[in-house]
Design a protein around this motif. Structure first.
Motif, PDB file in Angstrom:
ATOM      1  N   ARG A   1      88.282  74.687 -26.569  1.00 16.62           N
ATOM      2  CA  ARG A   1      87.345  74.465 -27.657  1.00 16.62           C
ATOM      3  C   ARG A   1      86.347  73.362 -27.293  1.00 16.62           C
ATOM      4  O   ARG A   1      85.157  73.451 -27.608  1.00 16.62           O
ATOM      5  CB  ARG A   1      88.115  74.073 -28.922  1.00 16.62           C
ATOM      6  CG  ARG A   1      87.423  74.437 -30.209  1.00 16.62           C
ATOM      7  CD  ARG A   1      88.375  74.287 -31.380  1.00 16.62           C
ATOM      8  NE  ARG A   1      87.877  73.301 -32.334  1.00 16.62           N
ATOM      9  CZ  ARG A   1      86.923  73.552 -33.211  1.00 16.62           C
ATOM     10  NH1 ARG A   1      86.386  74.742 -33.260  1.00 16.62           N
ATOM     11  NH2 ARG A   1      86.510  72.629 -34.047  1.00 16.62           N
TER      12      ARG A   1
ATOM     13  N   ALA B   1      82.357  73.702 -27.080  1.00 19.65           N
ATOM     14  CA  ALA B   1      81.465  72.835 -27.852  1.00 19.65           C
ATOM     15  C   ALA B   1      80.407  72.219 -26.954  1.00 19.65           C
ATOM     16  O   ALA B   1      79.228  72.144 -27.314  1.00 19.65           O
ATOM     17  CB  ALA B   1      82.270  71.734 -28.543  1.00 19.65           C
ATOM     18  N   ARG B   2      80.828  71.760 -25.752  1.00 18.55           N
ATOM     19  CA  ARG B   2      79.842  71.196 -24.814  1.00 18.55           C
ATOM     20  C   ARG B   2      78.771  72.225 -24.492  1.00 18.55           C
ATOM     21  O   ARG B   2      77.570  71.926 -24.492  1.00 18.55           O
ATOM     22  CB  ARG B   2      80.551  70.785 -23.524  1.00 18.55           C
ATOM     23  CG  ARG B   2      81.109  69.376 -23.556  1.00 18.55           C
ATOM     24  CD  ARG B   2      81.978  69.169 -22.320  1.00 18.55           C
ATOM     25  NE  ARG B   2      83.054  68.239 -22.608  1.00 18.55           N
ATOM     26  CZ  ARG B   2      82.948  66.923 -22.393  1.00 18.55           C
ATOM     27  NH1 ARG B   2      81.845  66.449 -21.900  1.00 18.55           N
ATOM     28  NH2 ARG B   2      83.945  66.123 -22.685  1.00 18.55           N
TER      29      ARG B   2
ATOM     30  N   ALA C   1      77.890  74.838 -26.252  1.00 16.22           N
ATOM     31  CA  ALA C   1      77.065  75.119 -27.428  1.00 16.22           C
ATOM     32  C   ALA C   1      76.024  74.028 -27.611  1.00 16.22           C
ATOM     33  O   ALA C   1      74.853  74.311 -27.907  1.00 16.22           O
ATOM     34  CB  ALA C   1      77.945  75.235 -28.666  1.00 16.22           C
ATOM     35  N   LEU C   2      76.449  72.779 -27.406  1.00 18.28           N
ATOM     36  CA  LEU C   2      75.510  71.665 -27.580  1.00 18.28           C
ATOM     37  C   LEU C   2      74.412  71.733 -26.529  1.00 18.28           C
ATOM     38  O   LEU C   2      73.229  71.562 -26.833  1.00 18.28           O
ATOM     39  CB  LEU C   2      76.255  70.341 -27.494  1.00 18.28           C
ATOM     40  CG  LEU C   2      75.378  69.098 -27.669  1.00 18.28           C
ATOM     41  CD1 LEU C   2      74.690  69.133 -29.012  1.00 18.28           C
ATOM     42  CD2 LEU C   2      76.201  67.835 -27.536  1.00 18.28           C
TER      43      LEU C   2
ATOM     44  N   ARG D   1      89.387  65.835 -29.366  1.00 21.28           N
ATOM     45  CA  ARG D   1      89.016  66.809 -30.407  1.00 21.28           C
ATOM     46  C   ARG D   1      87.920  66.257 -31.299  1.00 21.28           C
ATOM     47  O   ARG D   1      87.063  67.012 -31.774  1.00 21.28           O
ATOM     48  CB  ARG D   1      90.243  67.184 -31.240  1.00 21.28           C
ATOM     49  CG  ARG D   1      91.345  67.854 -30.424  1.00 21.28           C
ATOM     50  CD  ARG D   1      92.545  68.127 -31.285  1.00 21.28           C
ATOM     51  NE  ARG D   1      92.232  69.106 -32.297  1.00 21.28           N
ATOM     52  CZ  ARG D   1      92.469  70.396 -32.163  1.00 21.28           C
ATOM     53  NH1 ARG D   1      93.028  70.852 -31.081  1.00 21.28           N
ATOM     54  NH2 ARG D   1      92.144  71.232 -33.116  1.00 21.28           N
TER      55      ARG D   1
ATOM     56  N   THR E   1      84.802  66.875 -29.584  1.00 19.25           N
ATOM     57  CA  THR E   1      84.449  68.280 -29.741  1.00 19.25           C
ATOM     58  C   THR E   1      83.758  68.526 -31.080  1.00 19.25           C
ATOM     59  O   THR E   1      82.711  69.174 -31.154  1.00 19.25           O
ATOM     60  CB  THR E   1      85.727  69.141 -29.659  1.00 19.25           C
ATOM     61  OG1 THR E   1      86.346  68.891 -28.416  1.00 19.25           O
ATOM     62  CG2 THR E   1      85.391  70.606 -29.798  1.00 19.25           C
ATOM     63  N   GLU E   2      84.350  67.970 -32.138  1.00 20.60           N
ATOM     64  CA  GLU E   2      83.773  68.182 -33.472  1.00 20.60           C
ATOM     65  C   GLU E   2      82.376  67.575 -33.559  1.00 20.60           C
ATOM     66  O   GLU E   2      81.471  68.168 -34.153  1.00 20.60           O
ATOM     67  CB  GLU E   2      84.679  67.559 -34.547  1.00 20.60           C
ATOM     68  CG  GLU E   2      86.072  68.167 -34.647  1.00 20.60           C
ATOM     69  CD  GLU E   2      86.032  69.611 -35.124  1.00 20.60           C
ATOM     70  OE1 GLU E   2      85.030  70.006 -35.741  1.00 20.60           O
ATOM     71  OE2 GLU E   2      86.999  70.338 -34.846  1.00 20.60           O
TER      72      GLU E   2
ATOM     73  N   ARG F   1      80.233  67.158 -31.149  1.00 20.57           N
ATOM     74  CA  ARG F   1      79.282  67.978 -30.402  1.00 20.57           C
ATOM     75  C   ARG F   1      78.929  69.240 -31.183  1.00 20.57           C
ATOM     76  O   ARG F   1      77.765  69.630 -31.265  1.00 20.57           O
ATOM     77  CB  ARG F   1      79.871  68.350 -29.048  1.00 20.57           C
ATOM     78  CG  ARG F   1      79.950  67.161 -28.116  1.00 20.57           C
ATOM     79  CD  ARG F   1      80.227  67.544 -26.681  1.00 20.57           C
ATOM     80  NE  ARG F   1      80.350  66.328 -25.889  1.00 20.57           N
ATOM     81  CZ  ARG F   1      81.500  65.696 -25.683  1.00 20.57           C
ATOM     82  NH1 ARG F   1      82.619  66.185 -26.194  1.00 20.57           N
ATOM     83  NH2 ARG F   1      81.528  64.598 -24.965  1.00 20.57           N
ATOM     84  N   LEU F   2      79.954  69.870 -31.777  1.00 18.63           N
ATOM     85  CA  LEU F   2      79.684  71.086 -32.554  1.00 18.63           C
ATOM     86  C   LEU F   2      78.745  70.780 -33.719  1.00 18.63           C
ATOM     87  O   LEU F   2      77.811  71.524 -34.006  1.00 18.63           O
ATOM     88  CB  LEU F   2      80.994  71.673 -33.088  1.00 18.63           C
ATOM     89  CG  LEU F   2      81.839  72.436 -32.078  1.00 18.63           C
ATOM     90  CD1 LEU F   2      83.153  72.851 -32.705  1.00 18.63           C
ATOM     91  CD2 LEU F   2      81.091  73.652 -31.583  1.00 18.63           C
ATOM     92  N   ARG F   3      79.022  69.660 -34.389  1.00 26.00           N
ATOM     93  CA  ARG F   3      78.200  69.277 -35.535  1.00 26.00           C
ATOM     94  C   ARG F   3      76.761  69.034 -35.097  1.00 26.00           C
ATOM     95  O   ARG F   3      75.817  69.467 -35.755  1.00 26.00           O
ATOM     96  CB  ARG F   3      78.792  68.017 -36.166  1.00 26.00           C
ATOM     97  CG  ARG F   3      78.028  67.488 -37.362  1.00 26.00           C
ATOM     98  CD  ARG F   3      78.258  68.346 -38.586  1.00 26.00           C
ATOM     99  NE  ARG F   3      79.603  68.206 -39.089  1.00 26.00           N
ATOM    100  CZ  ARG F   3      79.971  67.266 -39.956  1.00 26.00           C
ATOM    101  NH1 ARG F   3      79.094  66.433 -40.415  1.00 26.00           N
ATOM    102  NH2 ARG F   3      81.214  67.199 -40.377  1.00 26.00           N
TER     103      ARG F   3
ATOM    104  N   SER G   1      74.922  72.301 -34.290  1.00 25.68           N
ATOM    105  CA  SER G   1      74.474  73.059 -35.457  1.00 25.68           C
ATOM    106  C   SER G   1      73.353  72.317 -36.180  1.00 25.68           C
ATOM    107  O   SER G   1      72.438  72.934 -36.726  1.00 25.68           O
ATOM    108  CB  SER G   1      75.643  73.351 -36.398  1.00 25.68           C
ATOM    109  OG  SER G   1      76.140  72.154 -36.925  1.00 25.68           O
TER     110      SER G   1
END
Lengths: 54, 218, 244
Positions: A32, A36-37, A39-40, C223, C226-227, C229-231, C234
């Motif tokens: 995950r 995320a990396r 996606a960023l 984690r 990760t959160e 980066r996702l935030r 978006s």
């Protein structure tokens, strides 16, 4: 290998199950994190120029 | 506030308002129990207090998602948030309306259904008392759950998942009171604990409910 | 310089990236040493035989299961009071780790209980409380998943965590009362199972406990990153969408 006697099944299965679950958690977390990396990075590349640097 | 209470009660009693649905559900659950565990009277008598409590709790849960969802859809909830009366008070009134239309009928029906389950004679009074003392807590905690899930599509299942763990202490003390009463044991201690939980939740939970409702509607 | 500067996501990420290799290494090392030491180099218990070796998994996992919830409680409070996004995201990041720890504690407990008590499960207060804790974790995670707006989700889950904590403690005492009421006179030998342990068992147990703690810390840091980066991804996309 230590002598586990008649409880070998219990002890080994406890260790096996726990380690498998822990490994699963770590692997999922890492996967995950990589997603995320990516996606960023994608979002930054796409929005380059359209948004001020954040 | 009286007007709000009257409105909620009228809506509940109107056709399709859901009044009676919880009662019917309670009845069906209790009828199904002997089919699932067998018709043996002594067994039924032993599990009757627990079954009646669980049945009442589930029936209560069933009607929770309509508690705020309908008002959310037609915009009443936004009006309530902006209304001059405190939201905490409005939610207490809504919980009271829920209890009057769901909890109280369940309390009254429980002794009748107790007959079906061969509840020992000594248990009737304790069962009614414990339900009377415990069901308000179910309504108030349920209001909190409904406020948490109000904006969520298909929040019904989520509501159950969130509310059921919160029901654990109430269920334990409630069913314990009824069970001890049915066995002829001293049951005032769990009844006192149950009443304590109810009073505390009635006093405090509306604040949490109002807080999450404001957050959710923002 | 205060600790709150790390509420800035960029600073948090920089620091956490810097310290993570150390924490991960220490965590893996401690877990490995604790478990290997416990598994290979400790004697069997006189009463429990080899099953005593399960303790090196069971106790650290149970410890972290409770501490994870406690950490989420603190993080939720920080979010509600000071509105630091990193805090809310850390709480979100910790929940699945807590679930896994609870699960390990329950499973290893059941495996140990089968030969020792002759049953996988008893409705003992301690066991029951853990099961209830597990349910609370599930509800918390489900609420995070269900709410779409991230800030609203953080708000709602934080309040749920606070209310849930009160009810979890209440359940703990209710369960104690309930079980005594149910099984008067019968004693389930739960807390005695090597809790007051001898040194031979104690040292590897402590190493394993430290290892699980570090592993939790490493996982939560990772984690949380990760959160964040996702935030941010978006948020970038949303802003680009609005401007174009």
């Amino acid at each position: 290998m230590p002598e586990l006697g008649k409880y070998a099944v219990e002890v080994l299965s406890a260790y096996a199950v726990s380690l498998v679950i822990l490994a699963g958690l770590v692997l999922l977390t890492l996967r995950r994190g990589r997603a995320a990396r990516a996606a960023l990075a994608r979002a930054e590349a796409e929005t380059k120029g359209t948004v001020d640097a954040v | 506030m009286t007007a709000l209470l009257a409105r909620d009660l009228r809506l509940a009693f109107r056709a399709g308002g859901g009044f009676g649905l919880a009662l019917a559900f309670f009845l069906i659950v209790v009828v199904l129990v002997p089919f699932s565990v067998g018709p043996e009277s002594s067994l039924l008598a032993a599990i009757a207090p627990g079954v009646l409590w669980l049945g009442a709790l589930l029936a209560c849960l069933l009607s929770l998602d309509r508690l705020l969802a309908l008002d959310f859809e037609d915009g009443t909830l936004d009006l309530l948030v902006g209304a001059p009366i405190p939201l905490e008070g409005a939610l207490s009134v809504k919980a009271l309306a829920h209890w009057l239309t769901t909890g109280l009928p369940l309390v009254l029906a429980a002794p009748v259904l107790g007959v079906l389950l061969n509840l020992p004679l000594a248990g009737f009074g304790w069962l009614t008392a414990s339900l009377l003392a415990g069901t308000p807590a179910l309504s108030v905690i349920g209001t909190f759950g409904a406020a948490l899930t109000v904006g969520i599509k298909r929040g019904g299942l989520l509501l159950s998942l969130l509310v059921l763990p919160l029901y654990v202490p109430t269920l334990i003390f409630g069913a314990e009171t009824a069970r001890r009463g049915a066995m002829g044991m001293e049951a005032t201690t769990p009844l006192a604990m149950l009443t304590g939980i109810t009073l505390a939740t009635v006093a405090l939970m509306p604040f949490a409910s109002a807080a999450v409702l404001r957050m959710g509607l923002r | 310089m205060s600790i709150w500067q790390y509420a800035n996501p960029v600073k948090f990420l920089a620091l956490s990236t810097r310290v993570q290799p150390v924490i991960w290494t220490a965590a893996v090392l401690c877990v490995a040493v604790g478990l290997l030491w416990g598994f290979f180099a400790t004697p069997d218990d006189a009463r429990q035989g080899a099953t005593v070796k399960i303790i090196y998994l069971h106790v650290p996992a149970a410890l972290m299961a409770i501490n994870a919830w406690f950490m989420m409680l603190v993080a939720s409070l920080i979010w509600l009071i000071r509105r630091h996004h990193v805090s809310a995201l850390a709480a979100k990041a910790a929940a699945p780790v807590g679930v896994v720890m609870t699960l390990i504690a329950l499973i290893t407990g059941a495996i140990w209980g089968q030969p020792m008590w002759g049953t996988w499960w008893v409705w003992d207060p301690r066991l029951t409380s853990f099961l209830i804790l597990f349910l609370f974790y599930l509800g918390y995670i489900a609420l995070w998943e269900a709410v779409e707006d991230p800030d609203t989700a953080a708000d709602l889950t934080s309040v749920l965590c606070l209310v849930g904590s009160v009810f979890a403690v209440l359940s703990r005492y209710a369960v104690k009362f309930w079980n005594q009421g149910l099984h008067q006179g019968t004693s389930v030998p739960v807390a005695t199972g090597g809790r007051s342990v001898a040194d031979v068992f104690f040292y590897p147990l402590v190493v394993s406990m430290v290892g699980f703690g570090l592993l939790f810390l490493a996982l939560v840091l990772y984690r949380t990153g990760t959160e964040i980066r996702l935030r941010r991804a978006s948020a970038l996309l949303a802003r680009a969408g609005r401007e174009s």
